[in-house]
Design an enzyme around this catalytic site. Structure first.
Site, mmCIF file in Angstrom:
data_model
loop_
_atom_site.group_PDB
_atom_site.id
_atom_site.type_symbol
_atom_site.label_atom_id
_atom_site.label_comp_id
_atom_site.label_asym_id
_atom_site.label_seq_id
_atom_site.Cartn_x
_atom_site.Cartn_y
_atom_site.Cartn_z
ATOM 1 N N SER A 333 0.632 -0.817 -0.056
ATOM 2 C CA SER A 333 0.041 0.499 -0.052
ATOM 3 C C SER A 333 0.820 1.181 -0.174
ATOM 4 C CB SER A 333 -0.534 0.247 1.539
ATOM 5 O OG SER A 333 -0.356 0.324 2.416
ATOM 6 N N ASP A 334 0.201 2.491 -0.701
ATOM 7 C CA ASP A 334 0.911 3.790 0.058
ATOM 8 C C ASP A 334 0.780 3.855 1.528
ATOM 9 O OD1 ASP A 334 2.452 6.135 -0.479
ATOM 10 O OD2 ASP A 334 0.791 6.357 -2.536
ATOM 11 N N TRP A 335 1.548 4.599 1.729
ATOM 12 C CA TRP A 335 0.819 5.207 2.912
ATOM 13 C C TRP A 335 -0.531 5.511 3.545
ATOM 14 C CZ3 TRP A 335 5.030 2.688 1.381
ATOM 15 C CH2 TRP A 335 6.713 2.392 2.308
ATOM 16 N N SER A 336 -0.469 4.724 4.599
ATOM 17 C CA SER A 336 -1.759 4.792 5.072
ATOM 18 C C SER A 336 -2.775 4.882 3.967
ATOM 19 C CB SER A 336 -1.802 5.746 5.792
ATOM 20 O OG SER A 336 -1.561 6.109 6.437
ATOM 21 N N ALA A 337 -2.990 4.086 2.612
ATOM 22 C CA ALA A 337 -4.196 3.685 1.986
ATOM 23 C C ALA A 337 -4.694 2.547 2.050
ATOM 24 C CB ALA A 337 -2.601 3.799 0.652
#
Length: 841
Positions: A333-337
C-alpha cells in the site's frame, strides 16, 4: 508517501469490511512492532452488507464480510528461448539497446525464489507470516517503511525516493524522472536506474520506492515531474529501463502509484472513473512494462478507481496485475492507503507503514489479519501467498547474500549509532550532469544565438539563476524555492549533497573565455533588470515553475499548480529584459508545461532553453548546453500549449460537496498530443519537439516482417493476424508471442549540419479510422549520434502488442480490423514526419 514532518489525519471516517462483532482487542504500544498475536482495536468500524459489485452505504464499492477461499495463480511455464527470450536474473539484465529486441524471461528466477521462500517459511506460524505482511508503524524503524525481522529473515527496509535516497547523507540527488524521459535515451535511463540501485543498496535499503509512472494527464499535476511524461509508450520504456537498472544494482524496485493517481487535489477522496480500454491502453501500460522488467513490488495508490479504493480493488490488483500481467512480486500500500483487512482478499500483500494512520497504534493487518484467518474470513492459503511473495522478492534480488545492513536513520539525522555516514555517491555526479544536459530541450534559436561563443559580457536575471538564500536544503522536502529549481517537492525528493547554480556553471566557463559576468537575482525589480540588460552582449533570463505533493502548500499551490504561468514574476521579467536587449535568451527550469505566449514571439527573445529539473549538477548541465559542450538533443515529453484550455483534461479543484469527488476520464484515449491532433489544435511546441545545433535528414525507409521465436504459440499468432483477440489467461497480456519482435522499420539518418549531434527519431502508428484511435500514437523511438556529413542506418522494432488495441468485449489484445491499413510515420516529433510507410498485412 507523506511527510515525516506532518502527521497524517485520518483519510476516512469509516473502515471497510469490519465485522459487526469481528476481531477486537486492546491496542498495544509496546513493542512497537505490530504483533500478529495481538488484536489492535478497530476504530469507527461499520458493517457493509453490499456485494462486491455494488456500492455500499458510503457510496463506494466494498468487499463484503464473508468467507473467502484462495487458490494461488499458476506461475508461468513457458520455456526460455534465447536470444529473443533468455532466462534472466534481475542482477544480470539484457544489455541496453537503442532498439530493444530481447524479451527477458524472469520466470525461472522467480520460481527459484519462490521455492526458497516456501522452504524458509516451512515452520512459520500464522502470526509470523502475518508479521511479514505488516509494517512496524510510522517512525518505529530506521526507514520510512520497515518489515520486522522474523526468525532467520532479517526484515526489510523500504525507502523513498525515485530520484535518490531520501533522508540520507552522502547520496546523490539525481535528475527527476521527467528529465530522464526528456532524453529519450534508453542507455541514460538504464544508467540512472543502475546508479540509483547501487546507492540504495549501499545504504542498506531493500526496497526503493520508485519509479513513479503515473501519466501526465493533467498539465498542472503536482507529481508529474516524478514520472515520465504524458505518453504511455515513452513512460513505459522509461519505467522499464529504470527498473532493469535499479534491480541490476541490487535493490527491489517499486512501480507506483497503481493506478490513476493523476492529481494531488482530493487524492484520498476522489474516484478516478476510467473506461476499460483507456485503462489498458494508457494508464496500465507502464505497469505492464514494469512487470516485463521483472519488478519486485507494485504500490497501490490513495484514490478510488471506478468507485473502489485502489488498495481494495480486486479488478486492478488481482485480475489485471496478478492474473493478466502475471505479476509474481508483492503489492504494497501507499502509506496509510490500506482501507480494510479484507484488502488482502482484493490482492494487497503488504500494508505500509503498518498503522492505520501515523502513530495510531493499530493496524488493518497485524492482529486483525490473524483473527480474520482464525475466524474463517480470509484463507490461510492467502496469507501464505502474501508472505511468500514478499520473501520471494527478497531472494529474487539475492538480498540473502551479504546484503548490507541499513546504515542511516530516516527519522533522526543526529543518530550517530545508526547514521554511519556511508558515502554511496561514487562518480555519479558525472551521470547527473550528462542527463541534465541530454534532457534539456532547445525550443528556439534565432540567428544562431546559441551556442555562446566567448561573449564579451553577459548578465543573468532571476532568482532561478543563483543559489538558494540558505543553501540547497533550506526547505523541508524541498517545499519551496528561492534559487535554482532542480527538483519538485514532497516525498519524491532527496537532500542535495550540493547544488550547482547556473551562475556558478556559467562563471566557470566565463573565466576560461575572459568574459565579464553580471547578475541580478531580484525577480520583482524589473526596471533595474531592464537597465542592467541594456548594452550587454547576452542577457540570460532564468524563470521557473514548481509543484509537488499535496501535504505541502507552496505559495498557495497545494501540490498541483494553480496555473501554468511562470513563478516569481517570470513573464514580466522576460519582457522587461527583452525590451532593452536584442539578444535575450530564456532558460526555463520547470516541472512541466508553461504558457509562454506573453514573450515567445518577442523579436528580441532569440533563444529558449527548456532546462527542466536537473538535479545537483543543474548549473553545469545548463552551461554545457549554452556553450555547445553538449549539443542539445532533448525532446519534449509533453505538449506545450498556447492556452491552458487546449488540454483535454483539466485539474479538478472544486469539491462537489459529496463524500467523494468524481473525476471522470471522459477524454478517453485523447490526452496530450493525441487530443491536439484529434481536435486539430495547434500547440506552441508539440510533443517530441526539440531543436539541435545541427540538422538531420531522413531517407531509405524499409519495413520487414520478422520470424517468430515462439513456435508453440503459432495458433495464437495466426488468430491475431486474422483479427482475433488474445485469450483470457494467466499472463495473457505479457505473453512472448505478443511482445516478441514482429516487424522492423529501418531507415537512414544523415547529419546535414556543421557539428556532431544526436537525433531522436520517433515512430508513430496511424490506425484505420474504424479503430477509434488517435490520429498518431507513439510506438517507437531510438537515438543516433552522427558526425557532420555522415549517415547512419537505424532501426525501430515493433511487436504485435505495439500494433494492437484493447478489445473490451473479448478482454484481449487484437489487431484492428475494418476498412484500412495500419500505417506509420517516422520523424523528429509528433508533427514533424519525414518518412511514411505501411505495416505488412
Amino acid at each position: 508517501m507523506l511527510s515525516k514532518l506532518l502527521p497524517l489525519l485520518s483519510i476516512l471516517p469509516f473502515v471497510l469490511g469490519a465485522p459487526a462483532s469481528g476481531p477486537t482487542g486492546t491496542s498495544t504500544t509496546s513493542p512497537t512492532v505490530f504483533s500478529a498475536s495481538s488484536s489492535p482495536t478497530l476504530t469507527n468500524s461499520t458493517t457493509s452488507s453490499a456485494s462486491a459489485s455494488t456500492s455500499g452505504a458510503s457510496g463506494f464499492i466494498t468487499i463484503p464480510l464473508s468467507s473467502y477461499s484462495f487458490t494461488p495463480y499458476p506461475t508461468p511455464t513457458l520455456n526460455p528461448r534465447p536470444p529473443v527470450f533468455p532466462a534472466t536474473d534481475p542482477l544480470n539484465p539484457p544489455d541496453v539497446s537503442c532498439d530493444p529486441q530481447v524479451v527477458p524471461d524472469f520466470a525461472p528466477a522467480w520460481a527459484t525464489a519462490y521455492e526458497k521462500a516456501k522452504n524458509l517459511m516451512s515452520d512459520y506460524t500464522l502470526e509470523e507470516k502475518v508479521n511479514i505482511t505488516t509494517g512496524v508503524g510510522w517512525a518505529n524503524g530506521l526507514c520510512v517503511g520497515n518489515i520486522p525481522s522474523n526468525k532467520n529473515f532479517p526484515g526489510l527496509c523500504l525507502e523513498d525516493s525515485p530520484l535518490g535516497v531520501r533522508f540520507a547523507d552522502f547520496a546523490t540527488a539525481f535528475p527527476a524522472g521527467i528529465q530522464v524521459a526528456s532524453t529519450w535515451n534508453r542507455a541514460l535511463m538504464r544508467a540512472r536506474g543502475l546508479a540509483l540501485g547501487q546507492e540504495f543498496k549501499g545504504k542498506g535499503v531493500n526496497i526503493a520506492l520508485g519509479p513513479m509512472m503515473n501519466m501526465g494527464r493533467i498539465a498542472q499535476g503536482g507529481r508529474n515531474w516524478e514520472g515520465f511524461g504524458a505518453d504511455p509508450f515513452l513512460t513505459g520504456e522509461s519505467a522499464y529501463e529504470t527498473i532493469l537498472g535499479l534491480q541490476q544494482g541490487g535493490v527491489q524496485a517499486t512501480a507506483k502509484h497503481f493506478i490513476n493517481n493523476e492529481q494531488e487535489h482530493f487524492r484520498t477522496q476522489e474516484s478516478s472513473n476510467v473506461d476499460d480500454r483507456t485503462q489498458h491502453e494508457i494508464y496500465a501500460h507502464p505497469f505492464l512494462r514494469s512487470v516485463m522488467a521483472g519488478v519486485s513490488s507494485v504500490m497501490c495508490s490513495y484514490n478510488l478507481i471506478n468507485g473502489s479504493y485502489a488498495c481494495n480493488n480486486d479488478k486492478m490488483l488481482n485480475d489485471i496485475l496478478k492474473r493478466e500481467y502475471g505479476f509474481q512480486g508483492f503489492v504494497q500500500s501507499d502509506w496509510s492507503a490500506t482501507m480494510s483487512t479484507l484488502s488482502a482478499v482484493a490482492g494487497l500483500d503488504m500494508t505500509m507503514p503498518g498503522d492505520i494512520t501515523f502513530d495510531s497504534g493499530d493496524s488493518y493487518f497485524g492482529g486483525n489479519l490473524t483473527d480474520y484467518v482464525n475466524d474463517g474470513y480470509i484463507s490461510m492459503a492467502r496469507v501464505d501467498d502474501m508472505a511468500t511473495r514478499i520473501i520471494a522478492a527478497w531472494y529474487y534480488l539475492h538480498q540473502d547474500e551479504n546484503f548490507p545492513a541499513t546504515n542511516f536513520n530516516a527519522f533522526n539525522s543526529n543518530d550517530e549509532v545508526n547514521n554511519q555516514h556511508v558515502n554511496v555517491q561514487s562518480d555519479h555526479y558525472k551521470l547527473v550532469r550528462q542527463i541534465g544536459a541530454a534532457g534539456t530541450v532547445l525550443l528556439k534559436n534565432e540567428n544562431d544565438a546559441l551556442p555562446l561563443n566567448k561573449p564579451r559580457n553577459l548578465v543573468l536575471f532571476g532568482s532561478d539563476a543563483g543559489p538558494g538564500k540558505s543553501g540547497p536544503n533550506e526547505f523541508s522536502d524541498q517545499g519551496g524555492s528561492d534559487g535554482i529549481l532542480a527538483m519538485g517537492w514532497g516525498s519524491g525528493t532527496a537532500d542535495f549533497p550540493y547544488l550547482i547554480s547556473p551562475l556558478e556553471g556559467i562563471q566557470e566557463r566565463a573565466r576560461q573565455d575572459g568574459s565579464s559576468v553580471f547578475w541580478d537575482f531580484d525577480d520583482w525589480n524589473t526596471a533595474l533588470a531592464g537597465n542592467m540588460a541594456f548594452g550587454q552582449a547576452v542577457a540570460l533570463v532564468f524563470i521557473d515553475s514548481d509543484s509537488g505533493e499535496d501535504y505541502i502548500t507552496v505559495d498557495g499551490n497545494q501540490g498541483d499548480r494553480n496555473n501554468l504561468t511562470a513563478w516569481h514574476n517570470g513573464d514580466n521579467l522576460v519582457l522587461s529584459v527583452a525590451a532593452q536587449n536584442n539578444n535575450t535568451i530564456v532558460v526555463v527550469n520547470s516541472v512541466g508545461p508553461l504558457i509562454i505566449e506573453p514573450w515567445i514571439e518577442h523579436p528580441n527573445v532569440t533563444a529558449v532553453v527548456w532546462a527542466g529539473i536537473q538535479g545537483q549538477e543543474a548549473g553545469n548541465s545548463i552551461a554545457d548546453v549554452l556553450y555547445g559542450v553538449y549539443n542539445p538533443s532533448g525532446k519534449l515529453p509533453y505538449t506545450i500549449a498556447k492556452d491552458p484550455a487546449d488540454y483535454s483534461a483539466q485539474l479538478v479543484t472544486e469539491d462537489s460537496g459529496s463524500e467523494f469527488v468524481s473525476i471522470d476520464y471522459t477524454e478517453g484515449l485523447f490526452i496530450d498530443y493525441r487530443h491536439f491532433d484529434q481536435a486539430n489544435i495547434t500547440p506552441r511546441f508539440e510533443f517530441g519537439f526539440g531543436l539541435s545545433y545541427t540538422t538531420f535528414s531522413y531517407s531509405d525507409l524499409d519495413v520487414s516482417t520478422l520470424p517468430s521465436s515462439d513456435s508453440d504459440e503459432q495458433d495464437l499468432i495466426t488468430a491475431w493476424e486474422n483479427g482475433q483477440a488474445s485469450p483470457i489467461a494467466e499472463g495473457s497480456s505479457t505473453a512472448l508471442w505478443l511482445h516478441e519482435p514482429a516487424f522492423q522499420v529501418t531507415f537512414a539518418v544523415t547529419n546535414t549540419g556543421p557539428v556532431a549531434g544526436t537525433e531522436i527519431p520517433q515512430l508513430y502508428i496511424h490506425y484505420p479510422s474504424s479503430a477509434g484511435e488517435p490520429p498518431s500514437v507513439l510506438k517507437g523511438f531510438t537515438n543516433v549520434e552522427i558526425t557532420p556529413g555522415e549517415t547512419e542506418s537505424v532501426s525501430i522494432t515493433l511487436s504485435r502488442y505495439d500494433l494492437s488495441i484493447w478489445d473490451v468485449v473479448a478482454q484481449g489484445w487484437r489487431k484492428p480490423d475494418g476498412d484500412g491499413q495500419i500505417s506509420f510515420s517516422v520523424g523528429a516529433s509528433s508533427r514533424d514526419f519525414k518518412l511514411q510507410g505501411d505495416i505488412p498485412c
